[in-house]
Design a protein around this motif. Structure first.
Motif, short mmCIF file in Angstrom:
data_model
loop_
_atom_site.label_atom_id
_atom_site.label_comp_id
_atom_site.label_asym_id
_atom_site.label_seq_id
_atom_site.Cartn_x
_atom_site.Cartn_y
_atom_site.Cartn_z
N ARG A 191 0.81 -1.22 0.00
CA ARG A 191 0.00 0.00 0.00
C ARG A 191 0.84 1.27 0.00
O ARG A 191 0.32 2.38 -0.15
N ILE A 192 2.15 1.14 0.18
CA ILE A 192 3.04 2.30 0.26
C ILE A 192 3.99 2.29 -0.92
O ILE A 192 4.61 1.25 -1.22
N ASP A 193 4.10 3.42 -1.57
CA ASP A 193 5.02 3.55 -2.71
C ASP A 193 6.46 3.55 -2.19
O ASP A 193 6.82 4.34 -1.30
N GLY A 194 7.27 2.67 -2.76
CA GLY A 194 8.66 2.61 -2.33
C GLY A 194 9.40 3.92 -2.48
O GLY A 194 10.26 4.28 -1.66
N SER A 195 9.07 4.69 -3.54
CA SER A 195 9.74 5.98 -3.74
C SER A 195 9.40 6.96 -2.62
O SER A 195 10.21 7.83 -2.27
N GLU A 196 8.20 6.82 -2.04
CA GLU A 196 7.82 7.67 -0.91
C GLU A 196 8.68 7.37 0.31
O GLU A 196 9.09 8.27 1.04
N LEU A 197 8.97 6.10 0.52
CA LEU A 197 9.83 5.72 1.63
C LEU A 197 11.24 6.27 1.44
O LEU A 197 11.88 6.77 2.37
N THR A 198 11.73 6.14 0.21
CA THR A 198 13.08 6.65 -0.08
C THR A 198 13.16 8.15 0.15
O THR A 198 14.11 8.66 0.74
N SER A 199 12.14 8.87 -0.31
CA SER A 199 12.09 10.31 -0.13
C SER A 199 12.00 10.68 1.34
O SER A 199 12.67 11.61 1.82
N ALA A 200 11.17 9.94 2.08
CA ALA A 200 11.02 10.23 3.51
C ALA A 200 12.33 9.99 4.26
O ALA A 200 12.71 10.77 5.14
N ALA A 201 13.04 8.91 3.91
CA ALA A 201 14.32 8.63 4.58
C ALA A 201 15.31 9.76 4.36
O ALA A 201 16.06 10.15 5.27
N ALA A 202 15.32 10.32 3.13
CA ALA A 202 16.23 11.43 2.84
C ALA A 202 15.90 12.65 3.69
O ALA A 202 16.80 13.38 4.14
N LYS A 203 14.61 12.89 3.94
CA LYS A 203 14.22 14.03 4.77
C LYS A 203 14.70 13.87 6.21
O LYS A 203 14.87 14.87 6.92
N PHE A 204 14.89 12.63 6.64
CA PHE A 204 15.40 12.37 7.98
C PHE A 204 16.92 12.20 7.99
O PHE A 204 17.48 11.70 8.97
N GLY A 205 17.56 12.60 6.90
CA GLY A 205 19.02 12.62 6.87
C GLY A 205 19.70 11.33 6.50
O GLY A 205 20.94 11.25 6.55
N ILE A 206 18.97 10.29 6.10
CA ILE A 206 19.61 9.04 5.70
C ILE A 206 20.36 9.27 4.38
O ILE A 206 19.77 9.66 3.38
N GLY A 207 21.67 9.05 4.42
CA GLY A 207 22.51 9.28 3.25
C GLY A 207 22.92 10.73 3.06
O GLY A 207 23.54 11.07 2.04
N ALA A 208 22.59 11.60 4.02
CA ALA A 208 22.93 13.03 3.89
C ALA A 208 24.44 13.23 3.91
O ALA A 208 25.17 12.49 4.59
N PRO A 209 24.95 14.24 3.19
CA PRO A 209 26.41 14.44 3.09
C PRO A 209 27.00 15.24 4.25
O PRO A 209 27.80 16.14 4.05
N TRP A 210 26.58 14.94 5.48
CA TRP A 210 27.21 15.63 6.59
C TRP A 210 28.57 15.00 6.90
O TRP A 210 28.85 13.88 6.50
N ALA A 211 29.37 15.74 7.59
CA ALA A 211 30.72 15.26 7.90
C ALA A 211 31.10 15.72 9.29
O ALA A 211 30.66 16.77 9.77
N LEU A 212 31.92 14.92 9.94
CA LEU A 212 32.49 15.25 11.24
C LEU A 212 34.01 15.17 11.12
O LEU A 212 34.54 14.58 10.18
N PRO A 213 34.75 15.75 12.07
CA PRO A 213 36.21 15.58 12.04
C PRO A 213 36.63 14.13 12.26
O PRO A 213 37.77 13.77 11.97
#
Length: 631
Positions: free
Chosen positions: A451-473
């Motif tokens: 019942r859920i579009d896989g692309s919606e899950l992928t988009s939602a994960a990105a909004k929560f920072g999954i795979g985001a290009p943040w960096a730490l020292p």
């Protein structure tokens, strides 16, 4: 032709160009002072001190030794000279020259102006010898010395500017050069080099170039190494062994702060300068990442020392091009203490962040998850389990699935050919979606895949920072998610089986729900780069992402019910309401239990290695209660 011969020939050509013009304009008759100036400076520059001494009116052995001593006393890598002008008055000539002395070990060039007085001796031009030929301010009975004063290692600080280091005792092997007679310094350095591995010539040069009456540190040892070598060191005549307290022992979180070691021969070779034997170097964590900020700044002075009165005259002083600086972190001692206490008796890790800023407040790991190379709480890759359901709620709402809808939670279910199993499935009742979320029912959540579009899950994960290009020292991992190409893949994502996260990345997810905005993590607020010499732009963090308000409201309700009526009851604590959910997963045949949630402005992720599904929630509860009690 020998190396020295080639060097003399090259230097002769260079000096000839510099001195020919003024000599031609003066139209001196023979014999010419030009050759005497040239030969003396070339001999000095190339290390052919005997040839240089022959062009003076002094005792050749005395002059040759004085020139050689000047190089040793300055620990000079090289001398370079340039003749500026020559003037004649009757039977005397004075030559002005510029000197460049490379003091080595990344110290600056010492530049000064010198003068060569010449007069005729038996029809030949000779340099009138005195120590002032070496430098205008050098007198009889004096010598050169180089005084190097490294700044102490700067601290790593918590958010309240308190140091995250504790005192540790280091052991220093030193000498007083004036106490070493004849060849004693050479023999001492030979024995010390054999024991420690530091190059004999470098140890000896530090003694020869130091102020004779002052103690010169040669090698610093940590407790273990000193214990191994103590008897051998005590057997070397002239060595002085002393203890020195330095703030280098890391306080918690030790794996983030990092360890510090005394410079070893291998490290000294790798780093070159300005580190010297006796300095310290970061081995791991922030101590290693910010080594160039924390240490390496050295005050250098060239001086003369009167060998009778020990009076010192400064000829030149350099402040370093850069100064050392502390490293300011976001870590908080109270939160760190609560996190460390919460994990006692268990096996796992915890990260706490400030939900409204992304600041990392605490990082704790038990011994099994302490690695010197990487902080697993930042960089580890673990299956998210049903904690990923936090990120699926937006897709659920878009699919018009009501939180009150009844959704069976059987013990076993197959979706797209993939089997899912739920331990302790409820019997005789069909829970609501909210209840399944609160208990982390994997079979119920996986059933939503159709019942859920896989692309919606992928988009939602990105909004929560999954795979985001943040960096730490320090190395970090923001999470990853496999492509969702069919129902099976989507079901596995809803169950968190094909989604990898680090404790830090999932703690940021909890912070996003708590604050309504996902924010990248922050560990160090100053300095902005790890390398003070870099010309590149400082790291630019990704922009915060504001979440859909309806999604946030629903998630807050779901996650509160996880503590009040779900599997995260053990996380309950006095103070602000605790929100959170649990999830179970496994890796390398080891069972793990997640807790992801928050209280007030503090969001946490806990990952415990345990077959108990509530182990993560229990640790979170201890953390929140400990923090409340401490405050």
């Amino acid at each position: 032709m020998t190396v020295r011969g080639r060097a003399r020939r090259a230097a002769s050509a260079a000096l000839a160009l510099a001195v020919t013009a003024p000599m031609l304009s003066a139209c001196f008759e023979e014999p010419s002072a030009h050759e005497a100036v040239r030969d003396f400076l070339i001999g000095w520059q190339t290390g052919d001190y005997a040839a240089a001494a022959k062009r003076t009116d002094g005792d050749e052995k005395v002059v040759s030794k004085a020139l050689e001593d000047a190089k040793l006393q300055l620990d000079a890598a090289s001398f370079r000279f340039n003749v500026k002008s020559m003037r004649r008055a009757a039977d005397e000539v004075e030559a002005d020259f510029d000197a460049e002395v490379d003091l080595g070990e990344n110290n600056p060039l010492w530049e000064y102006e010198g003068k060569l007085p010449l007069h005729l001796v038996d029809g030949h031009w000779k340099v009138r010898w005195s120590p002032s030929v070496l430098h205008p301010q050098l007198r009889e009975g004096q010598r050169f010395a180089v005084k190097v004063t490294p700044e102490g290692r700067q601290p790593i600080l918590d958010r309240n500017r308190d140091p995250l280091q504790e005192k540790a005792v280091l052991h220093v092997a030193s000498v007083i050069p004036a106490n070493l007679k004849n060849d004693e310094a050479d023999k001492l350095c030979q024995r010390l080099s054999k024991i420690t591995g530091f190059p004999h010539d470098r140890l000896l040069s530090r003694i020869r170039s130091a102020q004779p009456n002052l103690q010169v540190p040669l090698v610093t040892f940590g407790r273990t190494k000193f214990g191994q070598l103590r008897a051998q060191l005590e057997a070397i005549p002239g060595i002085i062994l002393s203890e020195q307290e330095q703030s280098v022992a890391p306080a918690s979180p030790t794996q983030v702060v990092g360890t510090v070691t005394a410079v070893t021969p291998e490290i000294e070779q790798q780093l070159g300068g300005p580190q010297r034997a006796g300095d310290t170097v970061g081995r791991a964590g922030l101590q290693k990442a910010y080594q160039e900020h924390l240490t390496g700044s050295t005050d250098t002075r060239v001086i003369t020392v009167d060998l009778k009165t020990l009076k010192v005259t400064e000829l030149k002083k350099w402040r370093p091009d850069r100064s050392t600086s502390p490293v300011q972190t976001t870590l908080d001692r109270a939160h760190q203490k609560a996190a460390d206490s919460a994990l006692l008796g268990g096996s796992g890790m915890m990260v706490a962040v400030q939900a409204s800023t992304g600041d990392i407040l605490a990082v704790s790991s038990t011994n099994e998850y302490n690695q010197e190379k990487h902080v697993l709480a930042f960089a580890g890759r673990f299956p998210a389990g049903t904690a990923f359901s936090i990120m699926s709620v937006e897709g659920i709402l878009k699919a018009r699935i009501s939180p009150k809808q009844r959704l069976a939670c059987p013990a076993d279910r197959t979706v797209g050919g993939v089997a899912f199993h739920q331990e302790g499935a409820p019997i005789g009742v069909t829970p609501t979606l909210q209840a399944n979320f609160a208990t982390g029912c994997v079979t119920a959540l996986a059933s939503l895949a159709r019942r859920i579009d896989g692309s919606e899950l992928t988009s939602a994960a990105a909004k929560f920072g999954i795979g985001a290009p943040w960096a730490l020292p320090l190395k970090g991992f923001s999470g990853s998610m496999r492509p969702l190409k069919n129902d099976a893949a989507t079901a596995k994502a809803l169950a968190g089986q094909n989604v990898l996260v680090s404790p830090l990345s999932i703690a940021l997810v909890a912070g996003a729900v708590a604050s309504g905005t996902w924010r990248p993590p922050v560990l160090v607020t100053d300095p902005r780069t790890t390398d003070p010499t870099t010309e590149t732009e400082p790291y630019q963090a990704p922009d915060p992402i504001k979440l859909d308000e309806k999604t946030v409201d629903t998630l807050r309700t779901f996650m509160r019910s996880g503590v009040t009526a779900g599997s995260a009851r053990a996380a309950a604590a006095p103070g602000d309401p605790v929100h959170g959910i649990t999830a179970v997963t496994s890796q390398n045949r080891k069972p793990f239990a997640w807790f992801v949630g928050w209280q007030g402005d503090v969001a946490v992720a806990v990952l415990m290695q345990s077959p108990d599904p509530a182990a993560g929630a229990a640790a979170a509860g201890r953390f929140f209660r400990g923090l409340h009690a401490g405050l």
